[in-house]
Design a protein around this motif. Structure first.
Motif, PDB file in Angstrom:
ATOM      1  N   LEU A   4    -109.028  28.740 -12.403  1.00  0.00           N
ATOM      2  CA  LEU A   4    -110.197  27.931 -12.722  1.00  0.00           C
ATOM      3  C   LEU A   4    -111.338  28.353 -11.810  1.00  0.00           C
ATOM      4  N   ARG A   6    -115.134  28.096 -10.301  1.00  0.00           N
ATOM      5  CA  ARG A   6    -116.090  27.030 -10.022  1.00  0.00           C
ATOM      6  C   ARG A   6    -117.141  27.035 -11.116  1.00  0.00           C
ATOM      7  N   ALA A  53    -112.700  17.723 -17.168  1.00  0.00           N
ATOM      8  CA  ALA A  53    -112.964  17.731 -15.731  1.00  0.00           C
ATOM      9  C   ALA A  53    -114.313  18.408 -15.490  1.00  0.00           C
ATOM     10  N   GLY A  57    -113.631  19.626 -10.641  1.00  0.00           N
ATOM     11  CA  GLY A  57    -112.286  19.192 -11.000  1.00  0.00           C
ATOM     12  C   GLY A  57    -112.138  17.686 -11.126  1.00  0.00           C
TER      13      GLY A  57
END
Length: 118
Positions: A4, A6, A53, A57
């Motif tokens: 994931l 940013r 999200a 997150g």
């Protein structure tokens, strides 16, 4: 394994559960109704929803349903990585009406038992 990055948004599966103490503390419970009934939400057990999200997150702290009548509050993740949302009676405008309906069912059952019926 996917990474994931940013700023990348991702969907998280959700499971709706009955209220825990943090959610039902101080919630309305009419006379004659066991307080355990306050924990039950109308959508408990459902898992067909997802939340998105944000870049950090973080996921929404509250989910609402039926035009805002029912609310579920975020309570961490389960072992499957799903976001657990618990019924929040204090945040649900429909809660009082539901509990009054539950009280009527309990009262009718008590009347039936007193009359010797089922």
């Amino acid at each position: 394994m996917a990474t994931l990055l940013r700023g990348e948004l991702r969907e998280v599966r959700v499971i709706l559960q009955p209220a825990a103490y943090a959610q039902y503390r101080g919630a309305y419970c009419p006379p004659g109704v066991p307080f355990a009934e306050v924990r039950r939400g109308p959508l408990d057990g459902h898992s067909q929803w997802t939340v998105t999200a944000d870049a950090d997150g973080e996921i929404p702290k509250v989910m609402s349903f039926d035009g805002g009548r029912f609310a579920y509050e975020y309570d961490g993740r389960d072992q499957q990585g799903r976001a657990v949302y618990r019924y929040a009676p204090n945040l649900s405008p429909a809660h009082r009406g539901i509990m009054d309906g539950v009280a009527e069912v309990y009262a009718q059952h008590a009347r039936n038992q007193a009359a010797g019926g089922q």
